[in-house]
Motif scaffolding. Structure first.
Motif, PDB file in Angstrom:
ATOM      1  N   ALA A 155       0.828  -1.201   0.000  1.00 27.83           N
ATOM      2  CA  ALA A 155       0.000   0.000   0.000  1.00 27.83           C
ATOM      3  C   ALA A 155       0.866   1.256   0.000  1.00 27.83           C
ATOM      4  N   ASP A 156       0.225   2.371  -0.330  1.00 28.77           N
ATOM      5  CA  ASP A 156       0.873   3.673  -0.259  1.00 28.77           C
ATOM      6  C   ASP A 156       1.142   4.032   1.200  1.00 28.77           C
ATOM      7  N   LYS A 157       1.999   5.011   1.418  1.00 24.82           N
ATOM      8  CA  LYS A 157       2.275   5.522   2.766  1.00 24.82           C
ATOM      9  C   LYS A 157       1.031   6.116   3.422  1.00 24.82           C
ATOM     10  N   THR A 158       0.055   6.515   2.606  1.00 24.91           N
ATOM     11  CA  THR A 158      -1.151   7.140   3.143  1.00 24.91           C
ATOM     12  C   THR A 158      -2.062   6.146   3.873  1.00 24.91           C
ATOM     13  N   VAL A 159      -1.861   4.849   3.645  1.00 24.69           N
ATOM     14  CA  VAL A 159      -2.664   3.821   4.303  1.00 24.69           C
ATOM     15  C   VAL A 159      -2.050   3.534   5.669  1.00 24.69           C
ATOM     16  N   GLY A 160      -2.829   3.817   6.715  1.00 23.83           N
ATOM     17  CA  GLY A 160      -2.336   3.598   8.071  1.00 23.83           C
ATOM     18  C   GLY A 160      -2.173   2.123   8.390  1.00 23.83           C
ATOM     19  N   HIS A 161      -1.326   1.849   9.360  1.00 24.95           N
ATOM     20  CA  HIS A 161      -1.084   0.460   9.749  1.00 24.95           C
ATOM     21  C   HIS A 161      -2.351  -0.221  10.252  1.00 24.95           C
ATOM     22  N   GLY A 162      -3.184   0.497  10.976  1.00 19.63           N
ATOM     23  CA  GLY A 162      -4.433  -0.079  11.481  1.00 19.63           C
ATOM     24  C   GLY A 162      -5.373  -0.486  10.356  1.00 19.63           C
ATOM     25  N   MET A 163      -5.513   0.368   9.361  1.00 28.31           N
ATOM     26  CA  MET A 163      -6.382   0.053   8.220  1.00 28.31           C
ATOM     27  C   MET A 163      -5.814  -1.118   7.428  1.00 28.31           C
ATOM     28  N   LEU A 164      -4.510  -1.120   7.237  1.00 25.33           N
ATOM     29  CA  LEU A 164      -3.871  -2.208   6.501  1.00 25.33           C
ATOM     30  C   LEU A 164      -4.039  -3.533   7.251  1.00 25.33           C
ATOM     31  N   LYS A 165      -3.879  -3.505   8.564  1.00 31.10           N
ATOM     32  CA  LYS A 165      -4.057  -4.718   9.361  1.00 31.10           C
ATOM     33  C   LYS A 165      -5.504  -5.203   9.296  1.00 31.10           C
ATOM     34  N   ALA A 166      -6.457  -4.285   9.366  1.00 26.62           N
ATOM     35  CA  ALA A 166      -7.870  -4.670   9.289  1.00 26.62           C
ATOM     36  C   ALA A 166      -8.199  -5.295   7.938  1.00 26.62           C
ATOM     37  N   LYS A 167      -7.686  -4.717   6.855  1.00 31.23           N
ATOM     38  CA  LYS A 167      -7.949  -5.256   5.517  1.00 31.23           C
ATOM     39  C   LYS A 167      -7.353  -6.645   5.326  1.00 31.23           C
ATOM     40  N   ILE A 168      -6.112  -6.808   5.746  1.00 27.08           N
ATOM     41  CA  ILE A 168      -5.464  -8.098   5.516  1.00 27.08           C
ATOM     42  C   ILE A 168      -6.047  -9.174   6.436  1.00 27.08           C
ATOM     43  N   ALA A 169      -6.437  -8.796   7.656  1.00 20.97           N
ATOM     44  CA  ALA A 169      -7.051  -9.769   8.566  1.00 20.97           C
ATOM     45  C   ALA A 169      -8.407 -10.222   8.038  1.00 20.97           C
TER      46      ALA A 169
END
Length: 136
Positions: free
Chosen positions: A106-120
């Motif tokens: 993902a781009d730098k604009t995607v927060g770690h929390g959002m990225l974790k939620a999407k991948i989970a």
């Protein structure tokens, strides 16, 4: 996930690619499914000429953390790894019981929390169908 059942994914690799593609929104530009040896199993994304290299590197990073963690801590296995890189953020999540890895870039604009939620959420959805796959 939209309109797909676990049976559809097991029987149709095209549907698996479409499912992976559903995560490619809001700054996520590619989603990969990788075997434990770093080989690309499925991919959905755009503008990525180095997808096989990313698959191999992701698998190697996961393996290094798993190995060092097992030597240091006697606990449950690693489920998710999130990294900030120079050009963006990366999430790697254990998927299925065969050692497959789900990776999101993902781009730098995607927060770690959002990225974790999407991948989970994606890993949870794919967990049943991926448990039926035997990886050698």
């Amino acid at each position: 996930m939209n309109g797909f059942s676990a049976i559809d994914i097991m029987l149709n690799p095209h549907d698996l690619t479409e499912i992976l593609g559903q995560a490619n929104t809001g700054g996520v530009h590619s989603t990969l499914l990788v075997n434990p040896h770093g080989a690309l199993v499925a991919f959905s994304g755009y503008g990525d000429n180095a997808v096989r290299v990313k698959a191999t590197i992701s698998s190697n990073i996961w393996s290094a953390y798993e190995h060092s963690r097992h030597n240091a801590i006697d606990d449950d296995s690693l489920h998710c790894l999130i990294m900030s890189c120079q050009t963006g953020n990366v999430a790697i999540h254990h998927a299925g019981s065969s050692g497959l890895l789900l990776c999101m870039f993902a781009d730098k604009t995607v927060g770690h929390g959002m990225l974790k939620a999407k991948i989970a959420a994606m890993a949870k959805f794919l967990n049943g169908p991926l448990n039926t796959i035997v990886v050698s």
